[in-house]
Write a protein that holds these residues in place. Structure first.
Motif, PDB file in Angstrom:
ATOM      1  N   ILE A  36      39.724  48.984  27.376  1.00  0.00           N
ATOM      2  CA  ILE A  36      38.782  49.161  27.993  1.00  0.00           C
ATOM      3  C   ILE A  36      37.177  48.799  27.687  1.00  0.00           C
ATOM      4  O   ILE A  36      36.151  48.239  28.124  1.00  0.00           O
ATOM      5  N   GLY A  37      36.936  49.284  26.203  1.00  0.00           N
ATOM      6  CA  GLY A  37      35.215  49.229  25.929  1.00  0.00           C
ATOM      7  C   GLY A  37      35.230  50.466  24.884  1.00  0.00           C
ATOM      8  O   GLY A  37      36.051  51.127  24.491  1.00  0.00           O
ATOM      9  N   PRO A  38      34.032  50.265  24.782  1.00  0.00           N
ATOM     10  CA  PRO A  38      33.732  51.760  23.442  1.00  0.00           C
ATOM     11  C   PRO A  38      33.901  53.007  24.425  1.00  0.00           C
ATOM     12  O   PRO A  38      34.081  52.962  25.454  1.00  0.00           O
ATOM     13  N   ALA A  39      33.814  53.622  23.645  1.00  0.00           N
ATOM     14  CA  ALA A  39      33.425  55.177  24.110  1.00  0.00           C
ATOM     15  C   ALA A  39      33.201  55.871  25.095  1.00  0.00           C
ATOM     16  O   ALA A  39      32.259  54.870  25.231  1.00  0.00           O
ATOM     17  N   ALA A  67      28.696  49.503  34.269  1.00  0.00           N
ATOM     18  CA  ALA A  67      28.928  48.336  32.746  1.00  0.00           C
ATOM     19  C   ALA A  67      27.367  47.830  32.298  1.00  0.00           C
ATOM     20  O   ALA A  67      27.145  47.695  31.261  1.00  0.00           O
ATOM     21  N   LYS A  68      27.057  46.957  33.285  1.00  0.00           N
ATOM     22  CA  LYS A  68      25.253  46.946  33.193  1.00  0.00           C
ATOM     23  C   LYS A  68      24.601  47.944  32.233  1.00  0.00           C
ATOM     24  O   LYS A  68      23.684  47.646  30.841  1.00  0.00           O
ATOM     25  N   LEU A 127      33.436  44.600  30.542  1.00  0.00           N
ATOM     26  CA  LEU A 127      34.325  45.731  31.165  1.00  0.00           C
ATOM     27  C   LEU A 127      34.764  44.076  31.328  1.00  0.00           C
ATOM     28  O   LEU A 127      34.373  43.172  32.553  1.00  0.00           O
ATOM     29  N   ASN A 128      36.632  44.091  31.611  1.00  0.00           N
ATOM     30  CA  ASN A 128      37.014  42.811  31.976  1.00  0.00           C
ATOM     31  C   ASN A 128      37.607  43.782  33.320  1.00  0.00           C
ATOM     32  O   ASN A 128      38.675  44.426  33.345  1.00  0.00           O
ATOM     33  N   PHE A 129      37.586  42.689  34.754  1.00  0.00           N
ATOM     34  CA  PHE A 129      38.125  43.412  36.297  1.00  0.00           C
ATOM     35  C   PHE A 129      39.453  42.963  36.496  1.00  0.00           C
ATOM     36  O   PHE A 129      40.207  43.809  37.240  1.00  0.00           O
ATOM     37  N   ALA A 130      39.888  41.966  35.929  1.00  0.00           N
ATOM     38  CA  ALA A 130      41.184  41.359  36.568  1.00  0.00           C
ATOM     39  C   ALA A 130      42.086  42.421  35.462  1.00  0.00           C
ATOM     40  O   ALA A 130      43.132  42.266  36.178  1.00  0.00           O
ATOM     41  N   ASN A 131      40.840  42.438  33.984  1.00  0.00           N
ATOM     42  CA  ASN A 131      42.381  42.741  33.223  1.00  0.00           C
ATOM     43  C   ASN A 131      42.550  44.880  34.068  1.00  0.00           C
ATOM     44  O   ASN A 131      43.764  45.330  33.671  1.00  0.00           O
ATOM     45  N   ARG A 188      40.100  34.323  39.739  1.00  0.00           N
ATOM     46  CA  ARG A 188      39.591  33.451  40.284  1.00  0.00           C
ATOM     47  C   ARG A 188      38.128  33.150  39.847  1.00  0.00           C
ATOM     48  O   ARG A 188      37.204  32.007  39.738  1.00  0.00           O
ATOM     49  N   ASP A 189      37.414  34.929  39.694  1.00  0.00           N
ATOM     50  CA  ASP A 189      35.749  35.078  39.576  1.00  0.00           C
ATOM     51  C   ASP A 189      35.488  35.655  38.646  1.00  0.00           C
ATOM     52  O   ASP A 189      35.607  37.048  39.500  1.00  0.00           O
ATOM     53  N   GLU A 190      35.437  35.627  37.419  1.00  0.00           N
ATOM     54  CA  GLU A 190      35.455  37.212  36.923  1.00  0.00           C
ATOM     55  C   GLU A 190      33.407  37.395  37.169  1.00  0.00           C
ATOM     56  O   GLU A 190      33.895  39.307  36.725  1.00  0.00           O
ATOM     57  N   ASN A 191      33.028  36.738  37.369  1.00  0.00           N
ATOM     58  CA  ASN A 191      31.193  37.630  37.923  1.00  0.00           C
ATOM     59  C   ASN A 191      31.296  37.925  39.313  1.00  0.00           C
ATOM     60  O   ASN A 191      30.486  37.762  39.768  1.00  0.00           O
TER      61      ASN A 191
END
Ligand code: 6PG
Length: 517
Positions: free
Chosen positions: A200-203, A378-379, A385-389, A414-417
């Protein structure tokens, strides 16, 4: 090597319901485990269960009776999984492991529902003693045993070591259809399929995502419960009749684990445990909901981040109001409501259809809120973050698993943003096709006097989000009137601030330089 000298692949601390089942899942996937709990009975219990299920000659689970013994029975660098309650128990275990001689390159994975900010602080706190990694888990007892959804985050190095193990024990989805692959028997291994885990990402990021998963879970559950309430007290249907309706709904876009278990619960009769009774169990359960805090954390975070999440927040309020049972009983005899007028058969079936669409639309809103919250958080925290994943790993194993999660995956592919799920072409179409019935259902339940806070908060969210103009103009004027808080104007450059000199006779509008006056 004697059994005593076998060095195990994974150390495990905390052998409660989740821990025990995760240990057996790891064992099924070929990992040897050194298992420890402060409660010796729990150690003996998991060893006994392993003996019952184990098909090989050598034991897969080795009981340890101290932190020192646990460390001595592991391959180095150590990999230790924690399944202990969130909060101070995590620190107590970390401190005990430090006392027992854990090394700075040893990895400790917190699988509990820790508050994400605690995880961030812990990673820093224990940096010189151990690598604190986190991997929130969803799926309850059965998920832990046969394949949960896992949300790992923290040191990328630690992830390289954990990844093959996590991919082995996670739930799997058919890559073609996106449908969960069933694994229900001890010893059974699923070779193929996409695993329901992704870095998912950092701690902190993983625990944040799990927190939002739980916020959505609260909303999903509340939405189903409100439909049940309308069917039970508005249309006077029996639990069995409601189960029939839910079973039918579970074949379409509402197909989900939570709908499926609701059918099972509604069908469950007391007679299955008490032969003299034919009553539905659900009628015997006191209407006071519990909560452990993750829904509340999601609601609080949504307010802090400035992300509207009224369906999720309303679901938390619904639990709070349910817990005020005595007050509600008192108020029920004092506060007036409408008489529920009996409906014709046709009106009933119309309302049932409308409720279906109301659930569907409210559910879309709840997920839109959850995903937008993760996006804004996340911002703020600098997570990628990869929301599709994230949607992908929620398709199986976890509590909110549903057919619907494939459509969310598709939307973010379709749109990662994508700013808000409701703006995806598929979901926008679904909302526009079903919104009429949603409105009718909310209107009817309002006339019945049956609370449907999540269904109606969602509708209000939808209408607010699609409103080009909201009454915040009047609100800004009120703020300016009593507090000189200034306002922007539709006919002037954005960002310029104005104030009316309300206390003077002239009430001139003046331009303010430098913001708040
Ligand atoms: C899961 C569940 C799990 C737990 C909740 C219950 O994903 O497996 O969400 O984490 O059941 O924490 O939460 P409440 O007690 O607050 O309903």
């Amino acid at each position: 090597m004697t059994q005593k000298n076998v060095l195990c692949d994974v150390g495990f601390i905390g052998l409660g319901v989740m821990g025990k089942n995760l240990v057996l899942n790891l064992a099924d996937n070929g990992y040897s485990i050194a298992a420890f709990d402060l409660d010796i009975e729990k150690i003996n219990d998991v060893i006994k269960q392993d003996q019952l299920e184990n098909q090989s000659d050598s034991p897969r689970v080795h009981g340890c009776f101290s932190y020192t013994e646990l460390l001595s029975r592991l391959k180095t660098p150590h990999l230790i999984v924690l399944s202990v309650p969130a909060g101070s128990p995590v620190d107590q275990v970390c401190e005990s492991l430090i006392g027992a001689g854990i090394q700075p390159d040893d990895i400790v994975i917190d699988t509990g529902n820790s508050l994400w900010a605690d995880t961030v602080a812990r990673e820093i706190k224990y940096k010189s003693n151990l690598i604190l990694f986190s991997s929130a888990i969803s799926g309850g007892e059965v998920g832990a045993r046969f394949g949960p959804a896992l949300m790992p985050s923290g040191s990328p190095y630690a992830w390289t070591r954990i990844k093959p193990i996590w991919e082995a024990i996670a739930a799997k989805v058919d890559a073609e259809t996106g449908k969960p692959l069933e694994r229900t028997k001890p010893g059974q291994i699923m070779a193929a399929g996409e695993p329901c885990t992704t870095y998912i990402g950092p701690a902190g990021a993983g625990h944040y995502v799990k927190m939002v998963h739980n916020g959505i879970e609260y909303a999903d559950m509340q939405i189903i419960c409100e439909a049940y309430h309308v069917l039970r007290t508005g249309l006077l249907l029996s639990p069995d009749e409601i189960a029939d309706i839910f079973e039918q709904w579970n074949n379409g876009p509402l197909d989900s684990y939570l709908m499926e278990i609701s059918v099972e619960v509604l069908r469950h009769k007391l007679s299955e445990s008490l032969p003299e009774s034919k009553d539905a169990l659900v009628d015997l359960i006191l209407d006071k909901a519990g909560q452990k805090g993750t829904g509340l954390w999601t609601a609080v975070s949504s307010l802090e981040v400035g992300c509207p999440a009224p369906t999720i927040t309303q679901a938390v309020y619904a639990r709070s109001i349910s817990s005020l049972k005595n007050l509600r009983v008192k108020a029920s005899s004092m506060l007036a409501g409408p008489e529920i007028q009996p409906m014709t058969r046709d009106e009933k079936s119309e309302l049932i259809k409308q409720l279906h669409d109301a659930i569907y639309c409210a559910k879309i809103c709840a997920y839109a809120q959850g995903f937008q919250l993760m996006k804004l958080a996340a911002k703020e925290h600098g997570w990628q973050l990869n929301f599709a994943n994230i949607a992908k790993i929620w398709r199986a194993g976890c509590i909110i698993r549903a057919v619907f999660l494939q459509s969310i995956t598709d939307a973010f592919q379709r749109d990662e943003n994508l700013e808000n799920l409701m703006l995806d072409e598929f979901f926008a179409k679904q909302l526009s096709e079903h919104q009429h019935n949603w409105r009718k259902a909310v209107a009817q339940t309002t006339l019945f006097g049956i609370p449907t806070g999540a269904l109606s908060a969602s509708l209000s969210y939808y209408d607010s989000m699609r409103a080009e103009v909201l009454p915040a103009n009047l609100l800004q004027a009120q703020r300016d009137f009593f507090g000189a808080h200034t306002f922007e104007r539709v006919d002037k450059t954005a960002g310029k601030k104005y104030h009316v000199e309300w206390s003077t006779k002239e009430r001139n509008i003046i331009e303010i330089n430098g913001g708040h006056k």
